[in-house]
Design an enzyme around this catalytic site. Structure first.
Site, mmCIF file in Angstrom:
data_model
loop_
_atom_site.group_PDB
_atom_site.id
_atom_site.type_symbol
_atom_site.label_atom_id
_atom_site.label_comp_id
_atom_site.label_asym_id
_atom_site.label_seq_id
_atom_site.Cartn_x
_atom_site.Cartn_y
_atom_site.Cartn_z
ATOM 1 N N ASP A 169 -28.820 -21.479 4.954
ATOM 2 C CA ASP A 169 -30.108 -21.963 4.456
ATOM 3 C C ASP A 169 -30.692 -22.988 5.413
ATOM 4 O O ASP A 169 -29.962 -23.664 6.150
ATOM 5 C CB ASP A 169 -29.933 -22.612 3.073
ATOM 6 N N PHE A 220 -28.339 -26.915 -9.665
ATOM 7 C CA PHE A 220 -27.912 -26.099 -8.531
ATOM 8 C C PHE A 220 -28.068 -24.609 -8.839
ATOM 9 O O PHE A 220 -28.454 -23.830 -7.975
ATOM 10 C CB PHE A 220 -26.462 -26.421 -8.169
ATOM 11 N N SER A 259 -7.383 -18.473 -3.716
ATOM 12 C CA SER A 259 -7.845 -19.143 -2.500
ATOM 13 C C SER A 259 -8.741 -20.299 -2.930
ATOM 14 O O SER A 259 -9.255 -20.320 -4.049
ATOM 15 C CB SER A 259 -8.586 -18.165 -1.581
ATOM 16 N N HIS A 316 -11.184 -16.925 -6.120
ATOM 17 C CA HIS A 316 -11.545 -17.968 -5.152
ATOM 18 C C HIS A 316 -12.084 -19.161 -5.930
ATOM 19 O O HIS A 316 -13.090 -19.036 -6.640
ATOM 20 C CB HIS A 316 -12.610 -17.433 -4.191
ATOM 21 N N GLU A 353 -11.853 -23.309 -1.822
ATOM 22 C CA GLU A 353 -12.925 -23.722 -0.920
ATOM 23 C C GLU A 353 -13.028 -25.238 -0.896
ATOM 24 O O GLU A 353 -13.006 -25.898 -1.929
ATOM 25 C CB GLU A 353 -14.269 -23.129 -1.351
#
Length: 285
Positions: free
Chosen positions: A102, A210, A8, A260, A10
Protein backbone atom coordinates in the site's frame (compact mmCIF):
# COMPACT_ATOMS: atom_id res chain seq x y z
CA UNK A 1 -5.99 -32.24 19.55
CA UNK A 2 -2.93 -30.74 17.85
CA UNK A 3 -1.74 -33.91 16.08
CA UNK A 4 -2.52 -32.53 12.64
CA UNK A 5 -2.17 -28.80 13.32
CA UNK A 6 0.60 -26.76 11.68
CA UNK A 7 1.01 -23.20 12.91
CA UNK A 8 2.90 -20.11 11.80
CA UNK A 9 3.23 -16.65 13.32
CA UNK A 10 3.41 -13.11 11.99
CA UNK A 11 5.50 -10.38 13.63
CA UNK A 12 6.16 -6.77 12.67
CA UNK A 13 9.54 -5.00 12.84
CA UNK A 14 9.99 -2.84 15.97
CA UNK A 15 10.20 0.95 15.82
CA UNK A 16 11.69 1.63 19.27
CA UNK A 17 14.08 -0.11 21.68
CA UNK A 18 11.10 -0.94 23.91
CA UNK A 19 9.20 -2.50 21.00
CA UNK A 20 12.32 -4.41 20.00
CA UNK A 21 12.59 -5.90 23.48
CA UNK A 22 8.91 -6.85 23.33
CA UNK A 23 9.33 -8.51 19.93
CA UNK A 24 12.29 -10.65 20.94
CA UNK A 25 10.60 -11.60 24.18
CA UNK A 26 7.63 -12.82 22.13
CA UNK A 27 9.92 -14.70 19.74
CA UNK A 28 11.68 -16.40 22.66
CA UNK A 29 8.38 -17.49 24.22
CA UNK A 30 6.75 -18.68 20.99
CA UNK A 31 9.75 -20.39 19.37
CA UNK A 32 9.40 -23.60 21.47
CA UNK A 33 6.00 -24.20 19.81
CA UNK A 34 7.92 -25.11 16.63
CA UNK A 35 5.99 -23.02 14.08
CA UNK A 36 6.38 -23.95 10.41
CA UNK A 37 7.67 -20.43 9.80
CA UNK A 38 7.47 -16.90 11.16
CA UNK A 39 6.84 -13.95 8.87
CA UNK A 40 7.97 -10.36 9.31
CA UNK A 41 5.85 -7.59 7.80
CA UNK A 42 6.83 -4.63 5.64
CA UNK A 43 5.36 -1.21 6.39
CA UNK A 44 3.29 0.81 3.92
CA UNK A 45 5.50 2.19 1.18
CA UNK A 46 8.40 0.10 2.37
CA UNK A 47 8.61 2.31 5.46
CA UNK A 48 10.09 -0.46 7.61
CA UNK A 49 12.32 -1.92 4.92
CA UNK A 50 15.62 -1.88 6.81
CA UNK A 51 14.02 -2.97 10.09
CA UNK A 52 12.34 -5.86 8.30
CA UNK A 53 15.64 -6.96 6.78
CA UNK A 54 17.43 -6.70 10.11
CA UNK A 55 14.73 -8.66 11.95
CA UNK A 56 14.63 -11.42 9.34
CA UNK A 57 18.42 -11.79 9.34
CA UNK A 58 18.54 -11.94 13.12
CA UNK A 59 15.85 -14.64 13.13
CA UNK A 60 17.94 -16.61 10.64
CA UNK A 61 21.22 -16.15 12.50
CA UNK A 62 20.15 -16.37 16.15
CA UNK A 63 17.19 -18.76 16.21
CA UNK A 64 16.15 -22.10 14.76
CA UNK A 65 13.00 -20.56 13.33
CA UNK A 66 12.31 -20.44 9.60
CA UNK A 67 11.85 -16.74 8.73
CA UNK A 68 9.66 -15.50 5.89
CA UNK A 69 10.35 -11.96 4.73
CA UNK A 70 7.53 -9.76 3.47
CA UNK A 71 8.41 -7.93 0.26
CA UNK A 72 6.25 -5.39 -1.59
CA UNK A 73 6.22 -3.59 -4.92
CA UNK A 74 5.96 -0.10 -3.42
CA UNK A 75 8.63 2.61 -3.64
CA UNK A 76 11.36 0.42 -5.15
CA UNK A 77 12.63 -0.38 -8.62
CA UNK A 78 12.94 -3.91 -9.94
CA UNK A 79 16.69 -3.64 -9.49
CA UNK A 80 16.24 -2.68 -5.83
CA UNK A 81 13.85 -5.54 -5.14
CA UNK A 82 15.95 -8.07 -7.05
CA UNK A 83 19.01 -7.03 -5.03
CA UNK A 84 17.07 -7.50 -1.78
CA UNK A 85 15.89 -10.94 -2.90
CA UNK A 86 19.41 -12.03 -3.88
CA UNK A 87 20.70 -10.82 -0.52
CA UNK A 88 17.98 -12.78 1.26
CA UNK A 89 18.88 -15.94 -0.63
CA UNK A 90 22.59 -15.45 0.13
CA UNK A 91 21.67 -14.97 3.80
CA UNK A 92 19.81 -18.28 3.91
CA UNK A 93 16.30 -16.82 3.64
CA UNK A 94 14.25 -19.23 1.54
CA UNK A 95 10.69 -17.97 2.06
CA UNK A 96 9.23 -14.66 0.90
CA UNK A 97 5.71 -13.29 1.37
CA UNK A 98 5.17 -11.38 -1.88
CA UNK A 99 2.64 -8.53 -1.72
CA UNK A 100 1.64 -5.56 -3.82
CA UNK A 101 1.74 -3.28 -0.80
CA UNK A 102 0.00 0.00 0.00
CA UNK A 103 1.05 3.57 -0.52
CA UNK A 104 2.43 5.39 2.54
CA UNK A 105 -0.24 8.09 2.16
CA UNK A 106 -3.10 5.61 2.04
CA UNK A 107 -4.17 6.99 -1.35
CA UNK A 108 -4.90 5.03 -4.53
CA UNK A 109 -2.19 2.57 -5.50
CA UNK A 110 0.05 3.46 -8.41
CA UNK A 111 2.90 1.25 -9.63
CA UNK A 112 6.38 2.62 -8.97
CA UNK A 113 8.11 3.67 -12.20
CA UNK A 114 10.66 1.00 -13.07
CA UNK A 115 9.28 -1.29 -10.38
CA UNK A 116 7.18 -4.42 -10.26
CA UNK A 117 3.63 -3.27 -10.92
CA UNK A 118 1.66 -5.83 -8.95
CA UNK A 119 2.15 -8.89 -6.77
CA UNK A 120 1.84 -11.20 -9.79
CA UNK A 121 4.82 -9.45 -11.38
CA UNK A 122 6.76 -9.64 -8.12
CA UNK A 123 6.12 -13.38 -7.78
CA UNK A 124 7.30 -13.98 -11.33
CA UNK A 125 10.41 -11.88 -10.70
CA UNK A 126 11.29 -13.76 -7.54
CA UNK A 127 11.00 -17.13 -9.28
CA UNK A 128 13.60 -15.95 -11.81
CA UNK A 129 16.06 -15.10 -9.04
CA UNK A 130 15.94 -18.27 -6.93
CA UNK A 131 13.62 -21.18 -6.06
CA UNK A 132 12.02 -19.35 -3.14
CA UNK A 133 9.02 -20.62 -1.28
CA UNK A 134 6.56 -17.81 -2.08
CA UNK A 135 3.47 -17.03 -0.03
CA UNK A 136 0.89 -14.54 -1.28
CA UNK A 137 -2.18 -12.86 0.15
CA UNK A 138 -5.74 -14.08 -0.33
CA UNK A 139 -9.00 -12.39 0.61
CA UNK A 140 -12.01 -14.51 1.64
CA UNK A 141 -14.24 -11.42 1.34
CA UNK A 142 -12.40 -9.97 -1.65
CA UNK A 143 -9.70 -7.32 -1.78
CA UNK A 144 -11.30 -3.91 -1.10
CA UNK A 145 -10.13 -2.68 -4.52
CA UNK A 146 -11.42 -5.69 -6.49
CA UNK A 147 -14.38 -5.28 -8.81
CA UNK A 148 -15.85 -8.61 -7.73
CA UNK A 149 -15.07 -11.81 -5.86
CA UNK A 150 -14.49 -13.56 -9.18
CA UNK A 151 -12.06 -10.87 -10.31
CA UNK A 152 -10.23 -11.19 -7.01
CA UNK A 153 -9.99 -14.96 -7.46
CA UNK A 154 -8.61 -14.42 -10.97
CA UNK A 155 -5.79 -12.38 -9.44
CA UNK A 156 -4.98 -15.17 -7.00
CA UNK A 157 -4.95 -17.68 -9.86
CA UNK A 158 -2.47 -15.50 -11.76
CA UNK A 159 -0.23 -15.34 -8.68
CA UNK A 160 -0.28 -19.12 -8.47
CA UNK A 161 0.48 -19.45 -12.17
CA UNK A 162 3.40 -17.06 -11.67
CA UNK A 163 4.93 -19.31 -9.02
CA UNK A 164 3.22 -18.75 -5.64
CA UNK A 165 3.37 -21.84 -3.43
CA UNK A 166 1.02 -20.83 -0.58
CA UNK A 167 -1.76 -18.32 0.06
CA UNK A 168 -2.31 -16.77 3.49
CA UNK A 169 -5.64 -15.07 3.99
CA UNK A 170 -6.63 -11.75 5.42
CA UNK A 171 -8.17 -12.30 8.83
CA UNK A 172 -11.89 -13.06 8.99
CA UNK A 173 -14.34 -14.04 11.72
CA UNK A 174 -17.00 -16.25 10.14
CA UNK A 175 -15.96 -19.83 9.33
CA UNK A 176 -18.32 -20.08 6.36
CA UNK A 177 -16.54 -17.21 4.60
CA UNK A 178 -13.30 -19.16 4.51
CA UNK A 179 -14.89 -22.50 3.62
CA UNK A 180 -16.79 -20.99 0.67
CA UNK A 181 -13.67 -19.14 -0.48
CA UNK A 182 -11.60 -22.33 -0.54
CA UNK A 183 -14.36 -24.18 -2.43
CA UNK A 184 -14.45 -21.45 -5.07
CA UNK A 185 -10.66 -21.39 -5.31
CA UNK A 186 -10.48 -25.13 -5.87
CA UNK A 187 -13.12 -24.94 -8.58
CA UNK A 188 -11.02 -22.21 -10.22
CA UNK A 189 -8.06 -24.60 -10.38
CA UNK A 190 -6.12 -23.16 -7.44
CA UNK A 191 -4.50 -26.13 -5.72
CA UNK A 192 -1.84 -24.57 -3.46
CA UNK A 193 -2.40 -24.56 0.32
CA UNK A 194 -4.72 -21.76 1.46
CA UNK A 195 -3.92 -20.94 5.08
CA UNK A 196 -6.43 -19.02 7.20
CA UNK A 197 -5.06 -15.94 8.93
CA UNK A 198 -6.31 -15.79 12.52
CA UNK A 199 -6.43 -12.52 14.48
CA UNK A 200 -7.23 -12.79 18.20
CA UNK A 201 -9.20 -9.64 19.05
CA UNK A 202 -8.78 -7.65 22.26
CA UNK A 203 -9.61 -4.15 21.00
CA UNK A 204 -12.88 -4.21 19.06
CA UNK A 205 -12.84 -0.48 18.25
CA UNK A 206 -9.38 -0.82 16.71
CA UNK A 207 -10.41 -3.90 14.73
CA UNK A 208 -13.54 -2.15 13.44
CA UNK A 209 -11.44 0.76 12.17
CA UNK A 210 -8.84 -1.45 10.51
CA UNK A 211 -11.43 -3.84 9.10
CA UNK A 212 -13.25 -1.02 7.33
CA UNK A 213 -10.03 -0.20 5.47
CA UNK A 214 -9.22 -3.78 4.48
CA UNK A 215 -12.73 -4.95 3.64
CA UNK A 216 -13.21 -7.44 6.48
CA UNK A 217 -16.67 -7.73 8.03
CA UNK A 218 -16.94 -7.70 11.82
CA UNK A 219 -20.04 -9.60 12.97
CA UNK A 220 -22.25 -8.09 15.65
CA UNK A 221 -21.78 -11.13 17.88
CA UNK A 222 -18.08 -10.34 18.12
CA UNK A 223 -18.70 -6.77 19.28
CA UNK A 224 -21.35 -8.04 21.72
CA UNK A 225 -18.91 -10.57 23.18
CA UNK A 226 -16.57 -7.77 24.28
CA UNK A 227 -19.29 -5.33 25.29
CA UNK A 228 -18.64 -3.82 28.72
CA UNK A 229 -15.01 -4.99 28.95
CA UNK A 230 -13.30 -1.74 27.95
CA UNK A 231 -11.82 -1.29 31.43
CA UNK A 232 -11.02 -4.97 31.99
CA UNK A 233 -8.01 -5.95 29.82
CA UNK A 234 -7.40 -9.26 31.57
CA UNK A 235 -10.92 -10.53 30.89
CA UNK A 236 -10.65 -9.24 27.32
CA UNK A 237 -7.57 -11.43 26.82
CA UNK A 238 -9.35 -14.50 28.16
CA UNK A 239 -12.34 -13.86 25.91
CA UNK A 240 -10.08 -13.17 22.91
CA UNK A 241 -8.25 -16.48 23.33
CA UNK A 242 -11.54 -18.33 23.72
CA UNK A 243 -13.11 -16.74 20.62
CA UNK A 244 -10.03 -17.37 18.45
CA UNK A 245 -9.72 -20.97 19.68
CA UNK A 246 -13.37 -21.61 18.82
CA UNK A 247 -12.76 -20.23 15.33
CA UNK A 248 -9.77 -22.53 14.81
CA UNK A 249 -11.65 -25.56 16.11
CA UNK A 250 -14.54 -24.88 13.72
CA UNK A 251 -12.08 -24.66 10.83
CA UNK A 252 -10.31 -27.81 11.98
CA UNK A 253 -13.67 -29.60 11.90
CA UNK A 254 -13.86 -28.54 8.24
CA UNK A 255 -10.57 -30.28 7.54
CA UNK A 256 -8.24 -27.28 7.85
CA UNK A 257 -4.88 -28.16 9.41
CA UNK A 258 -2.64 -25.09 8.83
CA UNK A 259 -3.15 -21.78 10.65
CA UNK A 260 -1.31 -18.44 10.53
CA UNK A 261 -1.60 -16.34 13.71
CA UNK A 262 -1.24 -12.57 13.65
CA UNK A 263 0.59 -12.09 16.97
CA UNK A 264 0.87 -8.28 17.03
CA UNK A 265 4.26 -9.01 18.67
CA UNK A 266 2.56 -10.26 21.83
CA UNK A 267 3.23 -13.73 23.14
CA UNK A 268 0.65 -14.08 25.93
CA UNK A 269 -2.49 -14.26 23.82
CA UNK A 270 -0.93 -16.49 21.17
CA UNK A 271 0.46 -18.81 23.83
CA UNK A 272 -2.93 -19.09 25.50
CA UNK A 273 -4.60 -19.79 22.16
CA UNK A 274 -2.07 -22.46 21.22
CA UNK A 275 -2.36 -24.14 24.60
CA UNK A 276 -6.14 -24.26 24.20
CA UNK A 277 -5.57 -25.98 20.86
CA UNK A 278 -3.15 -28.47 22.39
CA UNK A 279 -0.08 -26.97 20.67
CA UNK A 280 2.74 -27.04 23.21
CA UNK A 281 6.50 -27.12 23.37
CA UNK A 282 7.92 -30.65 23.37
CA UNK A 283 8.71 -31.94 26.84
CA UNK A 284 12.36 -31.69 27.81
CA UNK A 285 14.23 -34.95 27.48
Amino acid sequence: MSDSLAISFEFFPPKTPEMEASLWSAVEKLAPLNPSFVSVTYGAGGSTRERTHATVRRLRQETKLEPAAHLTCVAATREDIDAIARDYWASGIRHIVALRGDTPTGGPYEPTPGGYGYSTDLVAGLTRIAPFEISVAAYPEGHPESKSLDADLDVLKRKVDAGATRAITQYFFETDLFVRFVERARKAGISIPIVPGILPVTNVAQVLKFSKACGTSVPQWLADTFDGLDADPETRKLVAASVAAEQVLKLKAEGISDFHFYTLNRADLTLALCRRLGVRAPAAA
